[in-house]
Scaffold this active site. Structure first.
Site, mmCIF file in Angstrom:
data_model
loop_
_atom_site.group_PDB
_atom_site.id
_atom_site.type_symbol
_atom_site.label_atom_id
_atom_site.label_comp_id
_atom_site.label_asym_id
_atom_site.label_seq_id
_atom_site.Cartn_x
_atom_site.Cartn_y
_atom_site.Cartn_z
ATOM 1 N N ASP A 32 -12.608 29.347 0.871
ATOM 2 C CA ASP A 32 -11.418 28.466 0.932
ATOM 3 C C ASP A 32 -11.810 26.990 0.834
ATOM 4 O O ASP A 32 -11.173 26.208 0.138
ATOM 5 C CB ASP A 32 -10.525 28.763 2.155
ATOM 6 C CG ASP A 32 -11.187 28.589 3.510
ATOM 7 O OD1 ASP A 32 -12.431 28.432 3.584
ATOM 8 O OD2 ASP A 32 -10.452 28.618 4.530
ATOM 9 N N SER A 63 -0.002 27.994 29.832
ATOM 10 C CA SER A 63 -0.180 29.241 29.078
ATOM 11 C C SER A 63 0.105 30.423 29.989
ATOM 12 O O SER A 63 -0.278 30.401 31.168
ATOM 13 C CB SER A 63 -1.622 29.322 28.583
ATOM 14 O OG SER A 63 -1.970 30.667 28.321
ATOM 15 N N LEU A 119 -9.978 36.683 14.530
ATOM 16 C CA LEU A 119 -8.648 37.011 14.000
ATOM 17 C C LEU A 119 -7.743 35.777 13.985
ATOM 18 O O LEU A 119 -6.534 35.882 13.877
ATOM 19 C CB LEU A 119 -8.006 38.138 14.834
ATOM 20 C CG LEU A 119 -8.800 39.450 14.853
ATOM 21 C CD1 LEU A 119 -8.149 40.471 15.787
ATOM 22 C CD2 LEU A 119 -8.924 40.043 13.456
ATOM 23 N N SER A 122 -6.768 30.647 16.942
ATOM 24 C CA SER A 122 -6.539 29.192 16.944
ATOM 25 C C SER A 122 -5.488 28.803 15.904
ATOM 26 O O SER A 122 -4.609 27.980 16.192
ATOM 27 C CB SER A 122 -7.840 28.425 16.729
ATOM 28 O OG SER A 122 -8.540 28.945 15.635
ATOM 29 N N ASP A 166 -6.650 30.132 7.138
ATOM 30 C CA ASP A 166 -6.041 30.752 8.319
ATOM 31 C C ASP A 166 -4.649 30.189 8.594
ATOM 32 O O ASP A 166 -3.708 30.932 8.885
ATOM 33 C CB ASP A 166 -6.945 30.540 9.549
ATOM 34 C CG ASP A 166 -8.354 31.060 9.308
ATOM 35 O OD1 ASP A 166 -8.538 31.871 8.379
ATOM 36 O OD2 ASP A 166 -9.270 30.650 10.043
ATOM 37 N N TYR A 218 -21.506 27.442 10.366
ATOM 38 C CA TYR A 218 -20.354 27.296 9.471
ATOM 39 C C TYR A 218 -20.438 25.966 8.715
ATOM 40 O O TYR A 218 -20.339 25.929 7.489
ATOM 41 C CB TYR A 218 -19.060 27.375 10.293
ATOM 42 C CG TYR A 218 -17.809 27.337 9.453
ATOM 43 C CD1 TYR A 218 -17.200 28.509 9.022
ATOM 44 C CD2 TYR A 218 -17.238 26.130 9.071
ATOM 45 C CE1 TYR A 218 -16.057 28.486 8.239
ATOM 46 C CE2 TYR A 218 -16.099 26.084 8.286
ATOM 47 C CZ TYR A 218 -15.507 27.266 7.887
ATOM 48 O OH TYR A 218 -14.379 27.230 7.104
#
Ligand code: GLA
Length: 376
Positions: A32, A63, A119, A122, A166, A218
């Site tokens: 990406d 939360s 998954l 974030s 994402d 990354y």
């Protein structure tokens, strides 16, 4: 439930409630940020956000997963080097809206996407907030604009150099489809993904591994891809074909060549997968997944022992194909199975993990689900 919890906590009813899903990436990994093509889909698991404006400029965040804690700051204190932990994903989105968020906020989130499983919990959190603020303050950004805003929050505020995949899929996914996304211009095509009619299921294996030592991995991969593109004289690796890359090999270091080879081939695999899906040729789709895994493991070098064991054991137990997904160095793998072969394979993977002394893996599955939405 979220509404009544919000009212109990903040003493007012929420003005808006939104939801945004996590994702699985079928194919197109670490491409990406090279302006490539990717094909993720949204999963059923999602994050919910309930929000109300305040009369002052204070921001309060809570939360449902952290009962009793309320994080407090103010609109005037938002700064990329400011305070907060997971709350920074929310603060980053508020910050990215700039002057368009004009009042303080009360926010309660309920996160249903497994954390650290690769998954995109974030992106789900960012997109639930972005969707709410876009509506609450009548900003009217389009979905691609919202995706870029959420990415800016993560890059510029949280400090994670992620790409655009994402956030895009969390916002633009449609139920029953994988999302073919051109990461350069964010144009999309919905590609029907009906595994159930073919008697198939996609197993998601959360290895629960996270190799923190390679957290810089990354950014390092991204930098190699960018320097390779620069040396090749192109804007991004997307602008290079497999044969062009081969003929320019001498311009790159061996490491840059390996990284670029993965990227260029994985973009090609995305296009091939689209064609195979259109023909319902899932056997070929499976083979492509497995090729992608080998490339991520051997050329991009972002797999790990747990991911390799999950994929290898799936393949040894009748999987049509599988691969690691997401950023790498841990997180989840996917493997395509005939429904009847799922349970024995789960047992085999669990046994293999136990024998290797690894933490017990978690298994999920999900049909391609819908993207972010305002619930009410
Ligand atoms: C993470 C990033 C994405 C993408 C993937 C790898 O999920 O957030 O932007 O780069 O890794 O494909």
């Amino acid at each position: 439930m979220l509404r009544s919890d919000f009212t109990a906590l903040f003493g007012q009813t929420p003005e808006i409630v939104t939801e945004a899903p996590g994702r699985v990436n079928l194919i197109g990994e670490h491409v990406d940020y090279c302006d490539g093509f990717v094909m993720p889909f949204a999963i059923n698991d999602r994050t919910y956000a309930a929000i109300s404006k305040r009369r002052d400029r204070n921001i309060r965040i809570a939360s449902k997963q952290r009962t009793g804690e309320i994080f407090e700051t103010s609109l005037d204190q938002l700064a990329p080097d400011g305070k907060g932990d997971w709350e920074r994903y929310i603060l980053g989105v508020i910050w990215a809206f700039g002057g368009q968020v004009t009042s303080g906020l009360d926010i309660l989130v309920d996160g249903g996407v497994a954390l650290g499983a690769g998954l995109s919990s974030s992106a789900a959190l960012e997109c639930s907030i972005a969707t709410a603020l876009n509506k609450l303050f009548d900003v009217n950004l389009s979905l691609p604009e919202l995706a870029r805003l959420a990415q800016r929050a993560e890059n510029g505020y949280v400090g994670v150099p992620c790409g655009i995949m994402d956030q895009s899929v969390s916002l633009m996914a449609q139920a029953g489809n994988a999302l073919l996304l051109d990461c350069r211009d964010l144009s999309t095509e919905q590609i029907p993904l009906d595994l159930a009619s073919a008697g198939l299921e996609l197993m998601i294996i959360d290895t629960r591994a996270h190799h923190a030592l390679v957290d810089g991995g990354y950014a390092e991969r991204r930098a190699s891809c960018e320097s390779a593109a620069k040396k090749l004289g192109i804007k991004a690796l997307r602008d290079c074909s497999v044969s062009e890359l081969e003929s320019s090999r001498s311009k790159l270091t061996e490491l840059e060549y390996m990284r670029a080879e993965h990227v260029v081939n994985d973009i090609e695999r995305v296009h091939q997968t689209v064609e195979f899906l259109k023909k319902n040729d899932f056997v070929s789709v499976g083979k492509i997944l497995t090729q992608s895994h080998a490339s991520l493991r051997d050329r991009f070098e972002i797999s790990c022992a747990e991911l390799d064991l999950a994929v290898d054991t799936a393949l040894a137990n009748k999987s049509l194909g599988g691969r690691m997904i997401g950023g790498g160095f841990g997180g989840s793998a996917i493997a395509l199975f005939k429904v009847a072969d799922i349970e024995p394979a789960k047992t085999a993977i669990a046994v293999a993990f136990k024998s290797a002394g690894y933490v017990e893996p978690r298994f999920f599955t999900s049909l391609p689900s819908s993207g972010a939405a305002v619930i009410n």
